[in-house]
Design an enzyme around this catalytic site. Structure first.
Site, short mmCIF file in Angstrom:
data_model
loop_
_atom_site.label_atom_id
_atom_site.label_comp_id
_atom_site.label_asym_id
_atom_site.label_seq_id
_atom_site.Cartn_x
_atom_site.Cartn_y
_atom_site.Cartn_z
CD GLN A 26 47.41 69.47 53.09
OE1 GLN A 26 47.09 68.37 53.51
NE2 GLN A 26 47.09 69.89 51.88
NE ARG A 83 42.79 60.68 56.96
CZ ARG A 83 43.50 61.00 55.87
NH1 ARG A 83 42.94 61.64 54.85
NH2 ARG A 83 44.78 60.67 55.77
CG HIS A 128 48.57 64.21 55.81
ND1 HIS A 128 47.27 63.79 55.65
CD2 HIS A 128 48.90 64.81 54.64
CE1 HIS A 128 46.83 64.12 54.43
NE2 HIS A 128 47.81 64.75 53.80
CG ASN A 172 47.58 61.10 53.59
OD1 ASN A 172 46.42 60.71 53.44
ND2 ASN A 172 48.15 61.95 52.75
CD GLU A 173 47.44 60.79 49.21
OE1 GLU A 173 48.34 61.60 48.94
OE2 GLU A 173 46.27 60.93 48.82
CG ASN A 314 43.49 59.76 50.74
OD1 ASN A 314 42.61 59.44 51.55
ND2 ASN A 314 44.57 60.41 51.09
CE1 TYR A 316 41.19 65.04 46.60
CE2 TYR A 316 42.70 63.23 47.00
CZ TYR A 316 42.04 64.35 47.44
OH TYR A 316 42.24 64.79 48.72
CD GLU A 383 43.34 63.16 51.63
OE1 GLU A 383 43.61 63.56 50.49
OE2 GLU A 383 44.18 63.09 52.54
CD1 TRP A 426 41.55 67.89 49.98
CD2 TRP A 426 42.07 66.89 51.92
NE1 TRP A 426 42.66 68.51 50.48
CE2 TRP A 426 42.99 67.93 51.67
CE3 TRP A 426 42.18 66.14 53.10
CZ2 TRP A 426 44.04 68.22 52.55
CZ3 TRP A 426 43.22 66.44 53.97
CH2 TRP A 426 44.14 67.46 53.69
CD GLU A 433 46.65 70.47 47.16
OE1 GLU A 433 46.16 70.28 48.28
OE2 GLU A 433 46.88 69.56 46.35
CD1 TRP A 434 49.77 68.65 49.65
CD2 TRP A 434 51.30 69.08 51.23
NE1 TRP A 434 49.37 68.04 50.82
CE2 TRP A 434 50.28 68.29 51.79
CE3 TRP A 434 52.36 69.48 52.06
CZ2 TRP A 434 50.28 67.89 53.14
CZ3 TRP A 434 52.38 69.08 53.39
CH2 TRP A 434 51.35 68.30 53.91
#
Ligand code: GBH
Length: 485
Positions: A26, A83, A128, A172-173, A314, A316, A383, A426, A433-434
């Site tokens: 990213q 991180r 990630h 990650n996730e 993480n 949100y 995050e 984050w 952003e993907w």
């Protein structure tokens, strides 16, 4: 609880770890520099038609060439920790140990040295989402061989960087890259193996995580004294109505979403009972004789259980859950396997990302759920943050987001006794952003992607976050007094 809705003017323990987070694909750019091999995100973004306006991470924030400025930003914020993630194909261009790339390794050594000089503690994520393309060519995470390739990679990273790293994250996730990459197809590698892709890929990542943890435990822990764990993604889930069906669906949701990966690692080496039951039932209704969810052997369960030193979370946003049984015959899909439907409240303030609503109290409830289900495990919020769509350094809503979410985390800690050890915003800066490319901006620092120099400018939220860090929480502006609990 009368204190639930009031703002808490209190502070965190002195050793609370404040941080900011990023990830290699990213921010780094330099996608083919100094011997780096291609990752699945290079392939996916170059393919066209996959990412917003066909944008790529080829240059991203150019962090590969802007190490000094990135560290200066961390110092301006006053964070104690950074991180970031390692790009596997920068270190091992074809994914395997034989392709070891000294130049890639040296980039991370320079970054780590600079962090040490700046007094900032690294938290390093091994994976990630930027898998070496050569490993995808043999099936990626759907191939069991990935367990040993990932273990070799982890071993090399512990060996090369472990003298400077005390906090390691394996994955990650897992839930996001397996569902989005192998089931929905909206993330690399873009596969649509509906109903089994994410379960198979996820199964491999759990074993790979456990192997990596054991390698650290056996070969490095005595010398390096670090901690290793995974980062799990979870929203909070609130029943949509008071009906029994909705309440049961909302109870199922965290057990499946967080528990899919956290339960094997934190509890008993196996998937949550409710998850096994629902996937087995849905599979049976389709006429299958075996569940689409793979099984661990007894020795694998022993190998997996307890492979954590903390829990990375993480978080949100929050969603409502309602019960929704699907019509027969069933289509195989992770999304349909649990008889639930997710939605959000129109009244919740909106970020730029369609899925992201500002619901601070959800964080406190989720932390309470974790304590209740997994005990007093040390938790790092790895995050948390929100997106805006345009260029604007005046980001009032993001300031509110950080203040209110951090305040809910403080309540979870001081009132509910949840063992929260640190918090990472984050993100340090706007980045790729993907699938949304550069259209959704999560940065404390704004990045100008039209300028080849990629200048970074602090947003108002950067100053607000720095103030929270400086105060180690919230000190009432009108007094030095603290509220009594
Ligand atoms: C995290 O994923 C990632 O770790 C980080 O890299 C990322 O930049 C950050 O969050 C912000 O998204 O459009 O409805 O299909 C969080 C999980 C993954 C949730 C993508 C939203 C797309 C939902 N996010 N997902 S949708």
């Amino acid at each position: 609880d009368p204190k639930r809705d009031t703002f808490l003017w209190e502070t965190f323990p002195d050793d609370f770890l404040w941080g900011a987070a990023t990830a290699s694909y990213q921010i780094e750019g330099a996608w083919d520099a100094d011997g780096k091999g291609p990752s699945i995100w290079d392939t996916f973004s170059h393919e066209g038609g996959r990412v917003y306006q066909n944008q790529t991470g080829d240059e991203a924030c150019s962090s590969y060439n802007k190490l000094k400025r990135d560290i200066e930003m961390l110092q301006e914020l006053g964070v104690k920790s950074y991180r970031f993630s390692l790009s596997w194909p920068r270190i091992l261009p074809d994914g395997t140990a034989k392709s070891f790339n000294k130049a890639g390794v040296n980039y991370y050594k320079r970054l780590l040295d600079a962090l040490v000089r700046a007094g900032i503690e690294p938290m390093v994520t091994l994976y990630h989402w930027d898998l070496p393309q050569d490993l995808q060519d043999i099936g990626g995470w759907e191939n069991e061989m990935m367990v040993s390739y990932f273990s070799d990679y982890a071993d090399i990273c512990f060996r090369e960087f472990g003298n400077r790293v005390k906090l390691w994250i394996t994955f990650n996730e897992q839930i996001i890259f397996t569902t989005h990459g192998y089931e929905i197809g909206s993330h690399a590698p873009g596969l649509k193996h509906s109903g089994y892709g994410a379960y198979r890929a996820g199964h491999t990542t759990i074993k790979a995580h456990a192997q990596a943890w054991h390698i650290y435990d056996q070969k490095y822990r005595n010398k390096q004294h670090g901690k290793v764990s995974a980062v799990f993604q979870s929203s909070w889930f609130e029943p949509k109505t008071n009906s029994l069906g909705d309440k049961l669906a909302a109870k199922r949701a965290p057990e499946v979403v967080l528990g899919w990966f956290a339960h094997p690692i934190l509890v008993d080496g196996d998937y949550p009972a409710v998850m096994k039951e629902y996937v087995a039932n849905a599979s049976r209704l389709q006429g299958l004789t075996t569940s689409r969810l793979p099984e661990f052997t007894e020795s694998e369960k022993k190998m997996i259980a307890g492979t954590y030193d903390f829990l990375g979370l993480n978080h949100y946003t929050t969603t409502y859950v309602s019960h929704k049984a699907r019509a027969q015959p069933r289509v195989a899909s992770f999304d349909l396997d649990f008889d639930m439907e997710l939605s959000q409240d129109e009244a919740w303030p909106k970020a730029a990302s369609s899925w992201l609503k500002v619901v601070p109290w959800g964080l406190r409830r989720l932390l309470g759920w974790i304590k209740e289900n997994y005990g007093d495990v040390p938790i790092y919020i790895t995050e948390n943050g929100m997106s805006q769509s345009g260029m604007d350094t005046n980001d009032e809503l993001r300031i509110k987001y950080y203040q209110s979410y951090i305040n809910e985390m403080l309540k979870a800690h001081l009132i509910d006794g949840v063992n929260v050890k640190g918090y990472f915003a984050w993100s340090l800066m706007d980045n790729f952003e993907w699938a949304e490319g550069y259209s959704e901006k999560f940065g404390l620092y704004e990045v100008d992607f039209d300028d080849p120099k990629r200048p970074r400018t602090p947003r108002d939220s950067a100053r607000a976050y720095a103030e929270i860090i400086q105060n180690n929480g919230f000190i009432h502006p009108g007094s030095k007094e603290k509220t009594e609990l």
